[in-house]
Design a protein around this motif. Structure first.
Motif, PDB file in Angstrom:
ATOM      1  N   VAL A  79       0.851  -1.190   0.000  1.00  0.00           N
ATOM      2  CA  VAL A  79       0.000   0.000   0.000  1.00  0.00           C
ATOM      3  C   VAL A  79       0.884   1.235   0.000  1.00  0.00           C
ATOM      4  CG1 VAL A  79      -1.749   1.290   1.276  1.00  0.00           C
ATOM      5  CG2 VAL A  79      -1.776  -1.214   1.313  1.00  0.00           C
ATOM      6  N   LEU A 139       2.775  -4.653   3.280  1.00  0.00           N
ATOM      7  CA  LEU A 139       3.879  -3.711   3.147  1.00  0.00           C
ATOM      8  C   LEU A 139       3.363  -2.310   2.856  1.00  0.00           C
ATOM      9  CD1 LEU A 139       6.157  -5.926   0.886  1.00  0.00           C
ATOM     10  CD2 LEU A 139       6.154  -5.742   3.362  1.00  0.00           C
ATOM     11  N   GLY A 140       4.198  -1.335   3.101  1.00  0.00           N
ATOM     12  CA  GLY A 140       3.877   0.025   2.718  1.00  0.00           C
ATOM     13  C   GLY A 140       3.280   0.845   3.841  1.00  0.00           C
ATOM     14  N   PHE A 141       2.951   2.085   3.507  1.00  0.00           N
ATOM     15  CA  PHE A 141       2.585   3.056   4.530  1.00  0.00           C
ATOM     16  C   PHE A 141       1.513   3.991   4.005  1.00  0.00           C
ATOM     17  CE2 PHE A 141       3.238   6.391   7.623  1.00  0.00           C
ATOM     18  CZ  PHE A 141       3.640   5.680   8.749  1.00  0.00           C
TER      19      PHE A 141
END
Lengths: 342, 785
Positions: free
Chosen positions: A33, A295-297
């Protein structure tokens, strides 16, 4: 700094980097994301893709998700898929956050659902000024196979850090520039001359997200000067004119950590002086299967923007010629339609 | 200190139970003596064989020995590497003292073979220790023109190098900072020059080194993995001697000799000048960079009289490296000691030592807007007394005590010019470590010898300091600090103490074979906080405090030892198991520099290590050398209170130092009286790494996704070095030697590290970084006159 030392030692001792064969049988797909939500309309987006095993060399995007940002204060913003995994607000003009409000991203894909931690939008910190300095850097431009030395402008930002709170910053950019190419020198796949008639003059509009972050651990309450946020190589970008919007984001401590470690791993070349690579924990969780790695922020930030306009004639340095023997429209994001007001 | 005194008394009493009653036996006399070279230099660790009785004892570090024997006629025989054998008859009818002087074989330059002293001793209770003489060391192939102690240590069983370009080494599954690295008894806090391609030991003034890795005597402490005891030569008593050497990037010069009949000195200097090589590069960045180091040794030895000697040993080094327009680094070691050795008669001797070691480190940033000076360092002061008592029959008793004062400057940032940085200074980290020990080696009967030791350490972490209280149940971080307690200058902040029992036992199967077993507990109150594999100038030493508990290791080891009677071959086999407490690992992406809440970035857990080591060595003949093989494992378990403070779900995982298989072969062949050739081969299993299971794109860049820690391995490491040494015809008292060596002869691109990344034009994948990927030739020339 130590990386630089080692690069010197490496050249001295003819050290080198080679591919190795790594067998990993339990490689998996993971949801990635990438999201940015600010107090400014028009720049908010969410991108969904999947991490892939090394045996699969293509990008894979999620295009059928439902994406919504809600706040504890009752706001709701819907996003829809555009292309290449990008989701933009349905009502772009009215989709923006307010400092002090707390936002959550919710993503649903088939029977799976993902949710971010609630994040409070921080008060933006104004940019004092954006200025430039000539310098050289060694890196690979997109499409290049080898690293080369490039002359260019360092983009430097000055700002006043607020004293009463701990502040964390990151920067992003949107730019528009003119490129000049040589379609008449085009060679076909066989390597034979096959001149094209069009086009030699194009305009490119693109976004640039970097992992450059800063905090005020050592500069709290100070006038910060010459903070380098970007490097623009002269060739390609500064043939004639370059317009850029510089966004300064006031981010959360978690976002600072995330971007810092991402940046550290992007730069890591495995030298003696690099910390060993590690798992990067983001702020997205799967609510349907809690043990799934996501994963991701989702970054929520207070942003300010300043626009700069550079003309090649004003640069006190010979900028050189961008060699690209092809129709300039073949460059990613290029158009031969002159933008309004250019 | 009365605590120590009572402890010592207790121990002494305890040891008497082990002594066999002497009642009913005939009266014994004390035979003591010293062994020295022709030039008067004491021969530490020389063997004295006493017949009849076939008794072997070795000399202490002052070349002294003492033994209690029934009256009679004895033959003393002594041997030492590179020395002629000496023999002396003694009629023992009263306490007798003798002086044995050995003639150096080295004066005979045309010798055909080198005779290495065996690196271990079947007769002693000592195990897990390897002795290496400089004469053997100089036969090993060089890198950049110089042989090196640290590189040589890495070829011993149970030891692996931390990586090329570093001065770190791992002993039996422990980290680099768990080794006490000594230079003439003084700790060295950064043993690297030029980032580890050289070390602080100038081979021209070196005498020997001993690496202790199990059954460590109670004399030694303060690190839990090993003790690397490096001794420098004393000045000779005969005549002034000069040595000079040169290689393409370094040069050295040393002089030693008598100033008066009672005073000898030794002085040496060394410098490296790689800058002119940097000038040859095209890149402005490299051309405008510069680097250097120099170091100096000064030693003096003054014999007040038969019973009193005062000696002084000192070392100073300076390293620097500069990047253009950006940063300069400078680090410096200054250390030394003064020793007073006093002999109280035939059975008691003492050495009082005052030692000091400082390590400072300066970084200057010169980029506009970011100008700063940053300094950090450590200051170590020690005073101690070591005594040896031989007066009790069948006992060799060592005891002593001392105090060490640590003052660490973790980092001080001073901005200047247009800098927008705030000045920042971390609190000075202060502590005191007291120690007392007693070791008694008891010969129960000709077959059984037991060495029992007890060391007690008491550590005080002192103010000024702020102790943070972290919120319960949340991961420790700067933001989870709920309260701060301030302690003033000199106040006791926290204390730790503990006993470190040491025991070893030797069972002699016959004159050439023995079985040994040992147990030791070691404690460490100081650690290097580093997130990288190497000891680098930005790493900071940190004392134990309220949140960081001292590291503790317990080790048991058993071994079989064999030395052929003529010393031609030796073989040893050792098996060990270690339990480790309070081992440190780091949070993902930890920030260590100028961080006042450093303990929040550390993860504490336990460790274990076990292994089996074999060593086969040939000491005589035209071909000498050794083969060492190790199989070992080193694991850690970190199971914190929160997921952020847990690694791999709290399961055991291989530590960064886990390299199971390690093979070393070193061979030296005398081809001709003037020519020798030597080769060194090393094979090690690859280091554990955190591997990536997939790749993804973020903000347009390709990233590797890592899960967990240390679940994969780098490719195996292997390397062959070779060298050719030549001794020129001696002319007008000048002896020249030259050596040509090639490091990494077959150009193996050993992985220093592996990483996953994407290069334009290639699919994302795994890559390895090799620091030395080609054969590196070097040549050097030495003169002695």
């Amino acid at each position: 700094m130590f990386r630089k030392f080692l690069s010197i030692v490496l050249i001295l001792l003819m050290g080198c980097i080679d591919p190795i064969d790594f067998k990993n049988n339990d490689q998996q797909e993971h949801m990635v994301v990438e999201g940015s939500f600010t107090n400014m309309a028009g720049i908010n987006y969410v991108r969904l893709s999947y991490a892939q095993p090394y045996t699969y060399p293509y990008n894979k995007f999620e295009e059928r998700a439902s994406v919504i940002i809600t706040s504890e204060e009752g706001e709701q913003f819907y996003f829809s898929h555009d292309q290449a995994g990008y989701y933009y607000p349905v009502d772009a003009e009215n989709t923006y956050g307010r400092p002090g409000h707390t936002y959550t991203l919710q993503v649903n894909v088939a029977d799976k659902s993902y949710r971010s931690e609630p994040i409070t939008l921080r008060e933006p910190v104004p940019i004092g000024q954006v200025h430039f300095a000539i310098n050289e850097k060694t890196f690979a431009l997109q499409g290049d196979k080898e690293k080369r030395k490039h002359m260019g402008y360092q983009v430097l930002v000055d700002f006043q850090d607020p004293a009463q709170v701990r502040n964390y910053y990151r920067w992003s950019f949107a730019r528009q520039y003119e490129v000049l190419t040589q379609p008449w020198d085009y060679l076909n796949d066989m390597g034979d001359p096959a001149p094209k008639n069009c086009c030699a003059r194009c305009w490119i509009q693109e976004k640039e997200e970097t992992f450059t972050v800063s905090d005020d651990r050592l500069t709290n309450g100070k006038q910060v000067i010459n903070r380098e946020v970007l490097f623009i190589p002269f060739e390609k970008y500064l043939q004639t004119r370059y317009k850029m919007k510089v966004y300064q984001h006031a981010i959360t401590p978690d976002a600072f950590e995330f971007y810092r470690i991402m940046g550290q791993q992007k730069e890591s070349t495995g030298t003696v002086f690099d910390p060993p690579p590690s798992e990067i924990k983001g702020n997205m969780r799967s609510t349907s299967t809690p043990e799934e790695q996501v994963l991701g922020f989702f970054d929520v930030s207070g942003v300010v923007m300043q626009e700069v306009d550079i003309r090649a004639n004003d640069i006190p340095y010979p900028v050189g010629i961008f060699i690209h023997p092809d129709d300039c429209r073949e460059l990613p994001g290029a158009t031969d339609v002159q933008p309004v007001g250019w | 200190m009365h605590r120590f005194a009572s402890l010592l008394t207790l121990l002494l009493l305890f040891s008497f139970f082990y002594a066999e009653p002497a009642i009913g036996q005939e009266r014994h006399y004390e035979l003591s003596g010293t062994i020295s070279s022709q030039s008067g230099e004491p021969m530490a660790g020389a063997y004295v064989l006493i017949n009849p009785g076939n008794k072997t004892i070795s000399t202490d570090e002052r070349g002294r020995f003492s033994v209690s024997l029934p009256p009679g006629e004895y033959t003393l025989e002594s041997q030492y590497l590179g020395m002629e054998r000496v023999e002396q008859q003694v009629n023992l009818f009263r306490d007798t003292s003798v002086r044995l002087q050995m003639k150096s074989k080295a004066t005979n330059l045309r010798q055909v073979e080198i005779v290495a002293k065996s690196s271990m001793d079947v007769q002693s209770t000592q195990m897990g220790s390897t002795y290496m003489d400089v004469k053997l060391l100089t036969k090993m192939p060089a890198l950049l023109g110089e042989v090196d102690v640290i590189r040589s240590v890495s070829s011993l069983p149970g030891v692996v190098s931390a990586g090329e370009g570093t001065a770190g080494f791992y002993v039996r599954g422990g980290s680099a900072d768990q080794n006490l690295v000594l230079l003439d008894d003084v700790p060295v806090f950064n043993s690297a020059h030029l980032f580890g391609f050289f070390s602080v030991y100038n081979p021209d003034v070196l005498k020997s080194y001993t690496l202790h890795r199990s059954g460590i005597s109670a004399r030694y402490g303060s690190r839990i993995s090993s003790i690397l005891d490096v001794q420098l030569r004393d000045g000779n008593e005969e005549r002034p001697q000069y040595q000079a050497g040169i290689s393409p990037i370094s040069a050295k010069f040393s002089v030693d000799g008598p100033v008066s009949p009672k005073l000898t000195i030794l002085a040496a200097g060394r410098a490296a000048y790689p800058t002119y090589l940097l000038r040859m590069f095209n890149s402005d960045n490299i051309r405008n960079s510069s680097g250097h180091f120099y170091d100096l040794n000064l030693k003096a030895n003054y014999k007040l009289n038969e019973n009193n000697t005062v000696s002084f040993s000192s070392y100073h080094s300076n390293d620097g490296f500069k990047f253009p327009f950006d940063t300069t680094y400078q680090w410096s070691n200054t250390l030394g000691n003064i020793k007073w050795t006093h002999v109280y008669g035939n059975s008691l001797s003492s050495t009082v030592t005052v030692a000091k070691s400082t390590y400072t480190n300066q970084i200057e940033g010169i980029a506009t807007g970011d100008e700063f000076n940053m300094s950090s360092g450590i200051d170590f002061t020690q005073i101690k007394a070591d005594l040896g008592y031989f007066g009790l029959e069948r006992h060799a008793i060592d005891f002593g005590g001392g105090a060490s004062y640590y003052t660490i400057e973790p980092g001080k940032l001073e901005p200047y010019g247009t800098s927008s940085l705030n000045p920042r200074e971390l609190q000075i980290d202060k502590g005191t470590e007291y120690h007392a020990y007693l070791n008694d080696e008891v010969t129960l009967n000709p077959r059984w010898t037991v060495s029992l030791g007890l060391r007690h350490t008491y550590f005080v972490k002192r103010g000024p300091t702020d102790v943070y209280v972290f919120a319960e149940g949340r991961p420790r971080s700067e933001t989870s600090i709920t309260d701060t307690t301030h302690y003033g200058e000199g106040s006791k902040v926290h204390t730790y103490q503990g006993l470190e029992p040491r025991a070893s036992v030797r069972f002699l199967l016959n004159d050439t074979r023995s079985l040994k077993a040992s147990y030791s507990r070691t404690r460490q109150y100081l650690q290097l906080v580093t997130n990288t594999a190497a000891i680098t100038p930005v790493d900071v030493w940190k004392l134990a405090n309220t949140h960081i508990q001292p590291q503790i290791a317990d080790q048991v080891a058993v071994g079989y030892f064999y030395v052929k009677p003529d010393n031609a071959y030796e073989f040893s086999w050792e098996v060990y198991y270690k339990w480790l407490q309070n081992q440190v690992d780091y949070k993902d992406g930890a920030v260590l520099l100028l961080n006042p809440a450093l303990e929040a970035e550390l993860l504490i857990g336990k460790g274990m290590a076990y292994g089996s080591e074999w060593l086969l060595k040939k000491n005589t003949g035209r071909t000498t050398g050794w083969l060492s093989l190790t199989y070992s494992r080193s694991m850690r378990q970190i199971d914190g209170e929160t997921p952020e403070e847990t690694i791999n779900s709290g399961n055991w995982y291989p530590s960064n130092y886990d390299k199971p298989l390690n093979l070393n072969v070193f061979l030296n062949r005398q081809l001709h009286p003037k020519w020798t050739v030597s080769g060194n081969f090393n094979y090690t299993t690859g280091r554990p790494i955190t591997a990536s299971d997939s790749w993804y794109r973020y903000h347009g860049h390709i990233f590797a996704n890592y899960v967990g820690r240390n679940q994969a391995r780098m490719p195996d490491y292997h390397r062959l070095d070779a060298s050719l040494n030549y001794e020129f015809e001696k002319r007008k008292r000048v002896a020249y030697t030259a050596s040509f060596s090639v490091y990494n002869l077959y150009g193996r691109k050993n992985a220093y590290s592996t990483f996953f990344r994407h290069y334009y034009g290639r699919p994302p994948g795994a890559y390895k970084l090799a620091i030395i990927g080609v054969p590196i030739p070097s040549i050097n020339l030495n003169a002695r006159f």
